[in-house]
Every structure is written in C-alpha cells, then in structure tokens.
Scaffold this motif. Structure first.
Motif, mmCIF file in Angstrom:
data_model
loop_
_atom_site.group_PDB
_atom_site.id
_atom_site.type_symbol
_atom_site.label_atom_id
_atom_site.label_comp_id
_atom_site.label_asym_id
_atom_site.label_seq_id
_atom_site.Cartn_x
_atom_site.Cartn_y
_atom_site.Cartn_z
ATOM 1 N N PHE A 168 72.777 39.210 44.170
ATOM 2 C CA PHE A 168 73.714 38.330 44.862
ATOM 3 C C PHE A 168 73.090 36.973 45.179
ATOM 4 C CE2 PHE A 168 76.355 37.666 48.911
ATOM 5 C CZ PHE A 168 77.415 37.164 48.218
ATOM 6 N N ALA A 169 71.770 36.956 45.510
ATOM 7 C CA ALA A 169 71.137 35.698 45.911
ATOM 8 C C ALA A 169 70.150 35.204 44.854
ATOM 9 C CB ALA A 169 70.427 35.875 47.248
ATOM 10 N N GLY A 170 69.830 36.078 43.907
ATOM 11 C CA GLY A 170 68.954 35.669 42.826
ATOM 12 C C GLY A 170 67.494 35.556 43.241
ATOM 13 N N ASN A 171 66.696 34.977 42.318
ATOM 14 C CA ASN A 171 65.270 34.799 42.589
ATOM 15 C C ASN A 171 64.959 33.348 42.294
ATOM 16 O OD1 ASN A 171 62.540 34.861 42.760
ATOM 17 N ND2 ASN A 171 62.223 36.169 40.960
ATOM 18 N N ILE A 172 65.305 32.474 43.225
ATOM 19 C CA ILE A 172 65.170 31.038 42.981
ATOM 20 C C ILE A 172 64.003 30.523 43.830
ATOM 21 C CG2 ILE A 172 66.322 28.805 43.134
ATOM 22 C CD1 ILE A 172 68.969 30.456 42.908
ATOM 23 N N PRO A 173 62.920 30.139 43.166
ATOM 24 C CA PRO A 173 61.745 29.688 43.917
ATOM 25 C C PRO A 173 62.129 28.557 44.876
ATOM 26 C CG PRO A 173 61.224 29.908 41.587
ATOM 27 C CD PRO A 173 62.697 30.088 41.704
ATOM 28 N N GLY A 174 61.632 28.681 46.096
ATOM 29 C CA GLY A 174 61.931 27.642 47.090
ATOM 30 C C GLY A 174 63.293 27.796 47.726
ATOM 31 N N ARG A 175 64.056 28.820 47.298
ATOM 32 C CA ARG A 175 65.372 29.037 47.935
ATOM 33 C C ARG A 175 65.565 30.485 48.348
ATOM 34 N NH1 ARG A 175 70.001 26.223 44.487
ATOM 35 N NH2 ARG A 175 71.374 27.272 45.962
ATOM 36 N N THR A 176 65.456 31.383 47.407
ATOM 37 C CA THR A 176 65.765 32.783 47.744
ATOM 38 C C THR A 176 64.653 33.740 47.345
ATOM 39 O OG1 THR A 176 66.894 33.137 45.661
ATOM 40 C CG2 THR A 176 68.253 32.416 47.510
ATOM 41 N N ASN A 177 63.446 33.244 47.102
ATOM 42 C CA ASN A 177 62.379 34.173 46.723
ATOM 43 C C ASN A 177 61.736 34.806 47.954
ATOM 44 O OD1 ASN A 177 61.449 31.592 47.275
ATOM 45 N ND2 ASN A 177 59.508 31.971 46.209
ATOM 46 N N THR A 178 62.305 35.911 48.391
ATOM 47 C CA THR A 178 61.789 36.608 49.577
ATOM 48 C C THR A 178 60.501 37.327 49.213
ATOM 49 O OG1 THR A 178 62.988 38.596 49.039
ATOM 50 C CG2 THR A 178 64.123 37.003 50.442
ATOM 51 N N MET A 179 59.847 37.920 50.206
ATOM 52 C CA MET A 179 58.591 38.639 49.990
ATOM 53 C C MET A 179 58.745 39.697 48.907
ATOM 54 S SD MET A 179 56.164 37.529 52.081
ATOM 55 C CE MET A 179 55.013 38.742 52.667
ATOM 56 N N SER A 180 59.739 40.566 49.071
ATOM 57 C CA SER A 180 59.904 41.682 48.139
ATOM 58 C C SER A 180 60.074 41.161 46.718
ATOM 59 C CB SER A 180 61.128 42.513 48.520
ATOM 60 O OG SER A 180 61.057 42.870 49.861
ATOM 61 N N ILE A 181 60.906 40.119 46.599
ATOM 62 C CA ILE A 181 61.165 39.577 45.269
ATOM 63 C C ILE A 181 59.923 38.875 44.725
ATOM 64 C CG2 ILE A 181 62.546 37.855 44.016
ATOM 65 C CD1 ILE A 181 64.903 38.729 45.816
ATOM 66 N N SER A 182 59.200 38.173 45.583
ATOM 67 C CA SER A 182 57.974 37.490 45.156
ATOM 68 C C SER A 182 56.925 38.478 44.662
ATOM 69 C CB SER A 182 57.384 36.672 46.300
ATOM 70 O OG SER A 182 58.271 35.648 46.664
ATOM 71 N N ILE A 183 56.824 39.634 45.327
ATOM 72 C CA ILE A 183 55.870 40.652 44.881
ATOM 73 C C ILE A 183 56.204 41.077 43.463
ATOM 74 C CG2 ILE A 183 55.085 43.047 45.238
ATOM 75 C CD1 ILE A 183 55.454 42.531 48.268
ATOM 76 N N TYR A 184 57.503 41.300 43.237
ATOM 77 C CA TYR A 184 57.946 41.710 41.902
ATOM 78 C C TYR A 184 57.614 40.630 40.864
ATOM 79 C CZ TYR A 184 61.101 42.950 38.114
ATOM 80 O OH TYR A 184 61.627 43.255 36.898
ATOM 81 N N SER A 185 57.913 39.375 41.185
ATOM 82 C CA SER A 185 57.657 38.268 40.245
ATOM 83 C C SER A 185 56.172 38.138 39.954
ATOM 84 C CB SER A 185 58.137 36.934 40.833
ATOM 85 O OG SER A 185 59.456 37.037 41.227
ATOM 86 N N ALA A 186 55.351 38.189 41.029
ATOM 87 C CA ALA A 186 53.908 38.032 40.864
ATOM 88 C C ALA A 186 53.367 39.141 39.971
ATOM 89 C CB ALA A 186 53.216 38.048 42.225
ATOM 90 N N PHE A 187 53.828 40.350 40.220
ATOM 91 C CA PHE A 187 53.391 41.507 39.452
ATOM 92 C C PHE A 187 53.808 41.362 37.987
ATOM 93 C CE2 PHE A 187 54.425 45.857 37.952
ATOM 94 C CZ PHE A 187 53.139 46.357 37.909
ATOM 95 N N GLN A 188 55.044 40.922 37.778
ATOM 96 C CA GLN A 188 55.584 40.735 36.428
ATOM 97 C C GLN A 188 54.774 39.707 35.647
ATOM 98 O OE1 GLN A 188 58.494 41.582 34.393
ATOM 99 N NE2 GLN A 188 58.207 43.456 35.562
ATOM 100 N N SER A 189 54.390 38.623 36.322
ATOM 101 C CA SER A 189 53.668 37.547 35.627
ATOM 102 C C SER A 189 52.158 37.783 35.634
ATOM 103 C CB SER A 189 54.007 36.192 36.259
ATOM 104 O OG SER A 189 53.703 36.244 37.631
ATOM 105 N N GLY A 190 51.708 38.946 36.080
ATOM 106 C CA GLY A 190 50.299 39.300 36.019
ATOM 107 C C GLY A 190 49.441 38.668 37.091
#
Lengths: 222, 374
Positions: A168-190
């Motif tokens: 619903f809110a997406g994963n937009i850096p600087g707007r909606t990248n919450t902790m949980s989502i950031s963990i996922y992104s960081a993990f995904q990008s190694g």
C-alpha cells in the motif's frame, strides 16, 4: 548514514506512534461497545474488526489499494476532489499499520473490559454518574492493564508491519522505507552490515518497550 | 410519602421465547406499600428480592406497573415514565460493597458529589466519615480495609449525596456477628435520623426481626405478607411465611373437629395427631394448617409430676437427634403414638442436668396459645 539508518528509524517511530495513538483511541471505543452493548449484527462487527488478524498482510494491503488507491472505490473520489492519492505516502503506511494492529488492541481490551465487574458501573450510576463518565473514570481505569497490553502489542505489530505496508505504501527511499522494509532491502542488495545494524536497533527497541511496560504494570496496584 | 411498588418483571429461558409468546420461567410480581421506615425484604435466594431492588433502583426495567417513591414517580408503564438510575437520587449498597478499587476512601465517598463546590464536598465527606466512625481511613484504598470498614465506607458513599431512599442488598452477609450487630444498629439510627425509606434485603430471619419496622415476605416472586415483625413472626399468613420465619413444625391441611365446640377452643386432627387450639385464630372453616415454633415447645421428664399425657397437647416422645448450638440445643423428637416429628429448641442453662441422649423419652407439650394457624 542518516538516510540509511536515521530516516528508517524516525519514519518507523512516526508511523507506529501515530497508528498506535489512533488504534488506542478507536480500539477503546470499539472494545467498550463490544463488551458492554448488545446490538443486532454484533457478531458481524466482531468479524470485521478481527479479520485483518487472520488475513495474510499482503491481502490486507491489496484490499487497501482496491479501496483507497487512485482508482479505488474511495480513493478515486479523493483523487478527483484533490488530485492527491494516499498510495505510496507515509500516511498510507499509518493506515496499513492501523488496520493490522487494531484487532490486537480490540481483542485484549474487550477481554479486559468484560472482566471488570459490572457492579462498579452500577454503583457509579446510582451515584448519579452518566455512562460516559463511568466508562472514562471507572471502567477504563479498571481495565488499564489489558488496555496497556493492547497498546504495546499494537505498537509492536505496527513497528514490524511489512506486507500490507509494502503493498500500500511501497518502498520509497526517503518516504516510506520503514525499518522492516529497509532490513529487507539491505539484505536483498547484500548490504549485510546495514541489515545487522537495523536488526540490532529493532531488537533493542523491542526489549526496551517490554521493560518499560513491565515497569509500569509493576507500579500499578490495581 | 414512603414507597409504593406495584410492578411485574418476566424472565424467559431464551430471549426468543418472549417473541414466540412462550411462558416465562419466572415472574416477579412485586406489590407492596411502606412508609418512611426500615423495610426488610425477606425470602430465600431466588425469590425475587434483589430483582425488586434493582427495579426500584432503575438498574432493571420492569415489564409493567409502577414505582413511586416519596411522591416521585420512578416508573409508570401507562404514562411511559422511566427515570434513569441517575435521576432517581438513591443510595445503593451492594452485597460485595462495590467500592472503586482504584480510589481511596475519600474519593470513593466524594464520587457521588459531582458538581458540588469543593468546600461543600470536603465538608460532606467529613460529615460522612464522622457519621460512620471511619475517620483516619481517608487515604486508604479498599484493599487495605476490613470487611466491616468496607461496608461503612460503602454506606458513607451511598449517603453522601443525600439520597431520597436507601437500598441495601444483603449488606452484611459477609461480615462476622459482632460487626453485623453494630452495623444493624447504625442503619437503624441513620434511618431514624434521615427519615427516608430504607429497603434492606436479607435471608436471615434473626436479622430481619431485629432490624425491621416492616417486613415484606417474598416467596417464588410474590409478596406473601407485609407487616410488622411481630405480625409476620407470630401470625404468618401461610405455610411459606411460616417456614421462612422459623416455624419449623408445620402440619398442613388438618381436619377441624367441631366436637369441642362449647368454648373458645377446637380440635385439629393431622393424621393420628390431635391438638387443641384457640378458635379465635382460625381463618378458614373447613381445613387449616398449623404450626409451632421450636422454642415454644416445652419439655418435661417422662416421670414428671407437673404434667402427664392426659394434659392438653402433651405427648410422649423419644429423642431422635440433637444439635448443640452452644447456648441452645435443637432436638428432634418422635411422638410415640403418632410417628410425627417435632423440632424443639431448648436453652442449655435450663437443662444443665438433663440427659438428652438419643432414644430417651420425654413429655413434650405444645401450649395451646403458642400454636399458630394459617
């Protein structure tokens, strides 16, 4: 550094804090009505409130898009009127967190209110106090342990919210990248260093909130 | 002034039964009048006492009828008047006190004084603390109080807003005997002083007798008798009342033998048992029930020269069982010729040297003037 850790932390606290505030207020109102009033369709109201607890979060998120998205049932009206859409904003994340954590608040608080002996309320009525007054000064204070438990659970759920928020809110850096989502992104990008850091912060936050809750409840006599 | 109650409340097994027009499982038909006095509602559990109190208070809504207190109509189904609990201006003391556990004594008492200026509120709380002798407990929380103290605080809280009527639902059932007696006196004193109707529920007949100006007896949802303690205890209207007020020896549907018609007495026959009773007590002419309180049965040794079996209402009897209550004994006797059982209560101090072993025989006498007919 701020963009990678500071912003996700602040936006998460903002989203979870605001959602928990709304959850606490509406949750108490809904719980009081469910616990103390008899009305037609009560079972249906109960199901609707509880549903997000059993639905997969992605389904909840999808339904929110269908309802509130740019072309959604309510969202299209909003878009036509204001030219603004809630999807992919931090407000959307608040709504997602609100919807998924409300059932936890309602379930615990309803049980707590039901456990308050009605005789206290009757006593307040015979002393001339109206129902609202009685609810605010007798019923809710006597159910405060359950209410606090509900608030803590809702906050934790809001902090950990992932699926519905991503939809619903997406994963937009600087707007909606919450902790949980950031963990996922960081993990995904190694970027494991970042993921580790975020994970440690979240664990510390959880431990801290549990400790504070226990401390508060210990200080309450009743 | 006073209280006028005449209402019905129906209970159904299931909610849907009411719509389907099925018969209710319980019907309360409360109908009584009383003045500004101490009224005791007396009866077994489940007879409708508490429901009556809840309907008077407005916590429950009757199905029909009216409730008028001190000329104020609380409820009238014909004119659609149904004052809310808050509007009725009453004091209610609950069986389990219902003191707010999160408030100290002072805040509990002041809770009904919403809207009073602070000065008046403090003064009123002080008055209540004085009246119920609980000064010094203001800062305590309910969990720190004894049962008797809790009940005093509950009374203070109910009386603080100057109610027009005070309702007490078995207020002393969890208290010990000494505290109970003190609080009974207190309630009587308060009623005299305030001059408001006080309605007091109990299922303890000693309590009912000692506290009441008027006793209203409930059985199975209906008022059976409404009278002074003396009227109710010594002249019960029917078998239910007689049982409730402690007439333990009851003989139903005795035949009335008119043969001894000459004077003021007549003979009643229950099975093989014949007793002589005063004619003036008789209400119905063909059949009657009769009874006698256990403490009114007199006991003599079998070889007594004071009385003999030939005397009026005197029988030979054997002891069947004994319960010692400390100051008195409850003894069950079996009448030798009739196999009927009689329960007697005797004061231990008068029978210190008498041996009441099971099987021993005695002469028991039922004094004619102590036999009640109903």
């Amino acid at each position: 550094m701020f963009d990678q850790i500071g912003f996700p932390l602040l936006i998460t606290l903002k989203i979870a804090g605001l959602s928990t505030l709304i959850v606490a207020i509406t949750g108490m109102l809904i719980s009081y009505i469910l616990a103390r009033r008899e009305f037609h369709g009560k079972w249906l109201a109960d199901i609707i409130v509880t549903l997000p607890l059993v639905l997969p979060p992605t389904v909840t998120g999808y339904l929110l898009v269908v309802l509130l998205g740019k072309k959604g049932i309510l969202g299209s009206i909003l878009y036509n009127l204001t030219g603004w859409t809630i999807v992919f904003t931090w407000q959307a994340a608040v709504i997602a967190a609100f919807v998924v954590s409300l059932p936890l608040m309602v379930k615990t608080t309803t049980a707590a209110i039901e456990a308050v002996d009605r005789e206290y309320e009757y006593a307040a009525f015979t002393l001339g106090r109206k129902e609202l007054d009685t609810a605010l000064f007798i019923t809710l204070p006597l159910a405060k342990k359950g209410i606090l438990a509900g608030i803590v659970l809702s906050f934790a759920r809001a902090v950990g919210e992932f699926g519905a928020t991503l939809m619903f809110a997406g994963n937009i850096p600087g707007r909606t990248n919450t902790m949980s989502i950031s963990i996922y992104s960081a993990f995904q990008s190694g970027n494991n260093d970042l993921a580790n850091m975020l994970v440690i912060i979240l664990i510390l936050m959880s431990l801290l909130s549990m400790a504070i809750t226990a401390k508060i409840i210990n200080n309450w006599k009743i | 002034m006073g209280i006028k109650v005449d209402f019905r409340k129906r209970y159904f097994k299931k909610k849907s039964d009411k719509r389907k027009g099925k018969d209710p499982v319980f019907v309360l038909d409360a109908q009584f009048e009383a003045g500004n006095e101490l009224v005791v509602l007396f009866g077994r559990s489940g007879c409708g006492k508490t429901t009556t109190l809840q309907c008077i208070s407005g916590l429950l809504k009757p199905n029909g009828g009216k409730i008028i207190v001190n000329d104020t109509t609380y409820f009238n189904c014909h004119t659609d008047i149904n004052l809310s609990v808050q509007e009725r201006g009453l004091g209610y003391v609950f069986q389990n006190y219902a003191l707010f556990p999160h408030m100290d004594v002072k805040r509990n008492i002041a809770y009904g004084l919403n809207g009073w200026p602070e000065e008046d509120m403090d003064k009123r709380v002080e008055e209540m603390l004085d009246l119920l002798h609980i000064k010094g407990l203001e800062e305590n929380y309910p969990s720190q109080l004894s049962g008797g103290q809790k009940q005093r605080v509950a009374l203070a809280r109910a009386l603080a807003p100057k109610p027009d009527i005070l309702l007490l639902d078995e207020p002393f059932s969890a208290l010990d005997m000494v505290v109970r007696m003190k609080l009974r006196d207190k309630i009587k004193e308060i009623q005299r002083e305030l001059g408001i109707p006080v309605i007091f529920i109990t299922h303890n007949h000693v309590e009912a007798f000692t506290i009441a100006d008027r006793i209203i007896i409930f059985h199975n949802g209906r008022v059976q008798q409404n009278g002074t303690p003396e009227e109710v205890f010594y002249h019960p209207e029917n078998k239910h009342v007689a049982e409730l007020v402690g007439v333990n020896n009851i003989f139903e549907n005795a035949n009335i033998l008119q043969e001894n018609d000459a004077g003021e007495t007549l003979i009643l026959q229950s099975g093989k048992l014949r007793v002589v009773v005063n004619k003036s007590c008789l209400k119905e002419t063909d059949r009657t029930s009769w009874g006698i309180r256990p403490e009114n049965i007199r006991i003599f040794p079998a070889d007594s020269n004071e009385v003999s079996v030939k005397d009026e209402n005197t029988f030979e009897a054997n002891v069947k069982s004994i319960v010692n209550k400390g100051s008195s004994k409850i003894i069950a006797f079996e009448l030798q010729d009739h196999r009927n059982l009689l329960t007697a209560e005797i004061w231990n101090q008068f029978f210190e040297n008498t041996d009441f072993d099971i099987g021993n025989s005695f002469l028991v006498k039922m004094p004619r003037e102590k036999i009640v007919l109903f």
